[in-house]
Scaffold this motif. Structure first.
Motif, PDB file in Angstrom:
ATOM      1  N   ARG A  97      41.924  36.091  44.127  1.00 22.28           N
ATOM      2  CA  ARG A  97      40.632  36.677  43.778  1.00 22.28           C
ATOM      3  C   ARG A  97      40.720  37.694  42.647  1.00 22.28           C
ATOM      4  O   ARG A  97      39.722  38.300  42.286  1.00 22.28           O
ATOM      5  CB  ARG A  97      40.033  37.377  45.011  1.00 22.28           C
ATOM      6  CG  ARG A  97      39.814  36.410  46.158  1.00 22.28           C
ATOM      7  CD  ARG A  97      39.514  37.149  47.440  1.00 22.28           C
ATOM      8  NE  ARG A  97      39.380  36.195  48.541  1.00 22.28           N
ATOM      9  CZ  ARG A  97      38.291  36.063  49.279  1.00 22.28           C
ATOM     10  NH1 ARG A  97      37.246  36.804  49.041  1.00 22.28           N
ATOM     11  NH2 ARG A  97      38.251  35.189  50.254  1.00 22.28           N
ATOM     12  N   ALA A  98      41.895  37.896  42.102  1.00 28.19           N
ATOM     13  CA  ALA A  98      42.107  38.991  41.153  1.00 28.19           C
ATOM     14  C   ALA A  98      41.854  38.563  39.712  1.00 28.19           C
ATOM     15  O   ALA A  98      42.102  37.422  39.315  1.00 28.19           O
ATOM     16  CB  ALA A  98      43.524  39.534  41.284  1.00 28.19           C
ATOM     17  N   ILE A  99      41.335  39.498  38.926  1.00 27.49           N
ATOM     18  CA  ILE A  99      41.265  39.388  37.472  1.00 27.49           C
ATOM     19  C   ILE A  99      41.619  40.752  36.914  1.00 27.49           C
ATOM     20  O   ILE A  99      41.167  41.782  37.423  1.00 27.49           O
ATOM     21  CB  ILE A  99      39.866  38.932  37.002  1.00 27.49           C
ATOM     22  CG1 ILE A  99      39.839  38.784  35.475  1.00 27.49           C
ATOM     23  CG2 ILE A  99      38.771  39.885  37.453  1.00 27.49           C
ATOM     24  CD1 ILE A  99      38.563  38.147  34.939  1.00 27.49           C
ATOM     25  N   SER A 100      42.460  40.780  35.915  1.00 32.29           N
ATOM     26  CA  SER A 100      42.927  42.058  35.385  1.00 32.29           C
ATOM     27  C   SER A 100      41.780  42.844  34.757  1.00 32.29           C
ATOM     28  O   SER A 100      40.739  42.286  34.398  1.00 32.29           O
ATOM     29  CB  SER A 100      44.032  41.836  34.347  1.00 32.29           C
ATOM     30  OG  SER A 100      43.498  41.229  33.171  1.00 32.29           O
ATOM     31  N   GLU A 134      38.931  25.494  53.135  1.00 30.01           N
ATOM     32  CA  GLU A 134      38.182  24.273  52.852  1.00 30.01           C
ATOM     33  C   GLU A 134      37.037  24.541  51.886  1.00 30.01           C
ATOM     34  O   GLU A 134      36.787  23.762  50.963  1.00 30.01           O
ATOM     35  CB  GLU A 134      37.634  23.670  54.149  1.00 30.01           C
ATOM     36  CG  GLU A 134      38.701  23.203  55.132  1.00 30.01           C
ATOM     37  CD  GLU A 134      39.238  24.356  55.975  1.00 30.01           C
ATOM     38  OE1 GLU A 134      38.748  25.498  55.791  1.00 30.01           O
ATOM     39  OE2 GLU A 134      40.149  24.107  56.788  1.00 30.01           O
ATOM     40  N   LEU A 135      36.336  25.669  52.066  1.00 30.80           N
ATOM     41  CA  LEU A 135      35.229  26.002  51.179  1.00 30.80           C
ATOM     42  C   LEU A 135      35.724  26.388  49.788  1.00 30.80           C
ATOM     43  O   LEU A 135      35.061  26.108  48.785  1.00 30.80           O
ATOM     44  CB  LEU A 135      34.402  27.136  51.783  1.00 30.80           C
ATOM     45  CG  LEU A 135      33.594  26.795  53.035  1.00 30.80           C
ATOM     46  CD1 LEU A 135      32.853  28.021  53.544  1.00 30.80           C
ATOM     47  CD2 LEU A 135      32.612  25.668  52.747  1.00 30.80           C
ATOM     48  N   GLN A 136      36.875  27.040  49.726  1.00 31.71           N
ATOM     49  CA  GLN A 136      37.444  27.379  48.428  1.00 31.71           C
ATOM     50  C   GLN A 136      37.766  26.120  47.628  1.00 31.71           C
ATOM     51  O   GLN A 136      37.476  26.039  46.424  1.00 31.71           O
ATOM     52  CB  GLN A 136      38.707  28.223  48.611  1.00 31.71           C
ATOM     53  CG  GLN A 136      38.439  29.628  49.114  1.00 31.71           C
ATOM     54  CD  GLN A 136      39.718  30.409  49.327  1.00 31.71           C
ATOM     55  OE1 GLN A 136      40.801  29.828  49.450  1.00 31.71           O
ATOM     56  NE2 GLN A 136      39.612  31.725  49.376  1.00 31.71           N
ATOM     57  N   LEU A 167      37.308  39.439  42.654  1.00 32.90           N
ATOM     58  CA  LEU A 167      36.087  38.631  42.647  1.00 32.90           C
ATOM     59  C   LEU A 167      35.910  38.022  44.037  1.00 32.90           C
ATOM     60  O   LEU A 167      36.642  37.112  44.426  1.00 32.90           O
ATOM     61  CB  LEU A 167      36.191  37.524  41.582  1.00 32.90           C
ATOM     62  CG  LEU A 167      36.458  38.030  40.158  1.00 32.90           C
ATOM     63  CD1 LEU A 167      36.717  36.859  39.216  1.00 32.90           C
ATOM     64  CD2 LEU A 167      35.288  38.865  39.650  1.00 32.90           C
ATOM     65  N   LEU A 168      34.952  38.563  44.776  1.00 37.01           N
ATOM     66  CA  LEU A 168      34.800  38.207  46.188  1.00 37.01           C
ATOM     67  C   LEU A 168      33.630  37.262  46.440  1.00 37.01           C
ATOM     68  O   LEU A 168      33.010  37.298  47.504  1.00 37.01           O
ATOM     69  CB  LEU A 168      34.616  39.478  47.023  1.00 37.01           C
ATOM     70  CG  LEU A 168      35.742  40.509  46.929  1.00 37.01           C
ATOM     71  CD1 LEU A 168      35.456  41.695  47.843  1.00 37.01           C
ATOM     72  CD2 LEU A 168      37.093  39.876  47.271  1.00 37.01           C
ATOM     73  N   ALA A 169      33.325  36.399  45.480  1.00 33.86           N
ATOM     74  CA  ALA A 169      32.174  35.517  45.651  1.00 33.86           C
ATOM     75  C   ALA A 169      32.484  34.334  46.561  1.00 33.86           C
ATOM     76  O   ALA A 169      31.566  33.710  47.100  1.00 33.86           O
ATOM     77  CB  ALA A 169      31.703  34.992  44.296  1.00 33.86           C
ATOM     78  N   PHE A 170      33.741  34.015  46.749  1.00 38.93           N
ATOM     79  CA  PHE A 170      34.101  32.806  47.471  1.00 38.93           C
ATOM     80  C   PHE A 170      34.402  33.101  48.935  1.00 38.93           C
ATOM     81  O   PHE A 170      34.819  34.202  49.301  1.00 38.93           O
ATOM     82  CB  PHE A 170      35.309  32.133  46.821  1.00 38.93           C
ATOM     83  CG  PHE A 170      35.067  31.763  45.392  1.00 38.93           C
ATOM     84  CD1 PHE A 170      34.160  30.772  45.067  1.00 38.93           C
ATOM     85  CD2 PHE A 170      35.723  32.414  44.375  1.00 38.93           C
ATOM     86  CE1 PHE A 170      33.913  30.431  43.752  1.00 38.93           C
ATOM     87  CE2 PHE A 170      35.495  32.091  43.055  1.00 38.93           C
ATOM     88  CZ  PHE A 170      34.590  31.100  42.745  1.00 38.93           C
ATOM     89  N   ALA A 171      34.201  32.079  49.740  1.00 35.57           N
ATOM     90  CA  ALA A 171      34.425  32.211  51.177  1.00 35.57           C
ATOM     91  C   ALA A 171      35.912  32.331  51.480  1.00 35.57           C
ATOM     92  O   ALA A 171      36.773  31.951  50.690  1.00 35.57           O
ATOM     93  CB  ALA A 171      33.828  31.013  51.909  1.00 35.57           C
ATOM     94  N   ASN A 207      41.107  30.659  40.535  1.00 33.34           N
ATOM     95  CA  ASN A 207      41.088  31.534  41.705  1.00 33.34           C
ATOM     96  C   ASN A 207      40.837  30.751  42.985  1.00 33.34           C
ATOM     97  O   ASN A 207      41.425  31.047  44.027  1.00 33.34           O
ATOM     98  CB  ASN A 207      40.017  32.610  41.532  1.00 33.34           C
ATOM     99  CG  ASN A 207      40.450  33.712  40.592  1.00 33.34           C
ATOM    100  OD1 ASN A 207      41.546  33.674  40.040  1.00 33.34           O
ATOM    101  ND2 ASN A 207      39.589  34.690  40.375  1.00 33.34           N
ATOM    102  N   SER A 208      39.940  29.778  42.928  1.00 34.02           N
ATOM    103  CA  SER A 208      39.636  28.979  44.109  1.00 34.02           C
ATOM    104  C   SER A 208      40.821  28.114  44.502  1.00 34.02           C
ATOM    105  O   SER A 208      41.167  27.989  45.680  1.00 34.02           O
ATOM    106  CB  SER A 208      38.404  28.097  43.857  1.00 34.02           C
ATOM    107  OG  SER A 208      37.260  28.874  43.643  1.00 34.02           O
TER     108      SER A 208
END
Length: 309
Positions: free
Chosen positions: A88-91, A20-22, A12-16, A82-83
């Motif tokens: 970033r992983a989900i099975s 700090e942003l995470q 899941l690559l939605a986050f920076a 994840n943050s």
């Protein structure tokens, strides 16, 4: 990844990338999630504890709060984890379960909002038949018609989506497993089956939307015929929260799934998904509480640990 059989997880690559942003995303999601838990939890507890609120309208509102808690609990806890842990992983199977539960809760909520519009229609336009048309057994059956089709709808979408061969990648530009993002990974024209299923579903949802619109046209016509201003205000006050929730839910969900492809971008997709998956469950309790004195009073009693008299 050559095909879906070799995929064991999605990213899941939605986050920076910046830490700090995470962490900012984590605290933002945590605040929204706690607000949703508190608001919906207070409504559920208030309705369950106060026998004065054991009416069809509040029974359906209790079901709505349960669905809101289910939908937001399906997406945000994993996104927060994840943050926080910079992961970033989900099975693969975790993604399937998340997609199934999210589609189940969202579709059941839309069906329930349609039923709630019928409840308001009968209450305003046919008040003398309200107890007959919406008895306790009838309300349970109507609620079941929301939860049941939502379950079947989720089974169809999940089975169809995860039966597709996936060979482009295992990355999703999103903070949860979403059908459009998974379809982008398909390397076969068989993804058109899911597109066709989405279109059929859109037609059914449009039918529900038309039913809601027709119901409220009849409601407004009936309310405007009430001679006293106080009576009109009381009637409107019981309908406006539901209408506001329907407008919020339909506008965000419709734009998310029917927006033109040429205006699509990873950032816009993320914002729109956030709006339709996170905002309604957090705002619905506030919308209902602001316009309902009984809910406000009982929620205050529950919050302060006092028994309602």
């Amino acid at each position: 990844m050559s095909n879906s059989s070799s995929i064991t997880e999605f990213l899941l690559l939605a986050f920076a990338d910046r830490r700090e942003l995470q962490l900012l995303h984590f605290w933002l999601f945590l605040a929204i999630y706690l607000a949703a838990l508190l608001g919906n939890g207070l409504i559920i507890t208030a309705i369950a504890c106060d026998h004065h609120l054991h009416t069809p309208m509040y029974f359906f509102l209790l079901n709505l709060s349960l669905l809101d808690l289910g939908s937001i609990s399906t997406t945000l806890p994993k996104a927060m984890a994840n943050s926080f842990w910079d992961n970033r992983a989900i099975s693969y199977y975790g993604c399937a379960v998340q997609l199934f539960l999210f589609v189940f809760f969202i579709s059941a909520e839309y069906c329930l909002l349609t039923i709630m519009s019928y409840d308001r229609y009968v209450a305003i336009c046919k008040p003398l038949h309200y107890g007959t048309l919406l008895g306790s057994r009838d309300c349970v059956h109507m609620a079941a018609t929301a939860w049941g089709p939502g379950f079947l709808y989720a089974v169809l979408h999940t089975a169809n989506t995860f039966s597709l061969p996936l060979c482009h990648d295992n990355t999703l530009d999103q903070f949860f497993c979403e059908i459009p993002q998974i379809l982008k990974l398909s390397c076969s024209h068989s993804y058109l089956r899911e597109v066709g299923l989405i279109m059929v579903s859109a037609c059914l949802l449009f039918g529900c939307f038309v039913f809601i619109v027709v119901s409220y046209v009849q409601i407004f016509r009936a309310v405007l015929k009430i001679p006293s201003e106080q009576g009109r205000h009381k009637a409107f006050s019981t309908c406006l929260p539901h209408l506001a929730v329907v407008s919020l839910f339909v506008s965000t969900g419709t734009f998310a799934h029917l927006k033109p492809p040429f205006i699509s971008s990873p950032t816009l997709d993320l914002v729109v998904s956030f709006l339709y998956s996170v905002v309604p469950p957090a705002l619905n309790p506030l919308i209902y509480s602001m316009r309902n004195q009984e809910i406000k009073d009982m929620s205050k009693n529950v919050a302060h640990g006092r028994k309602h008299q």
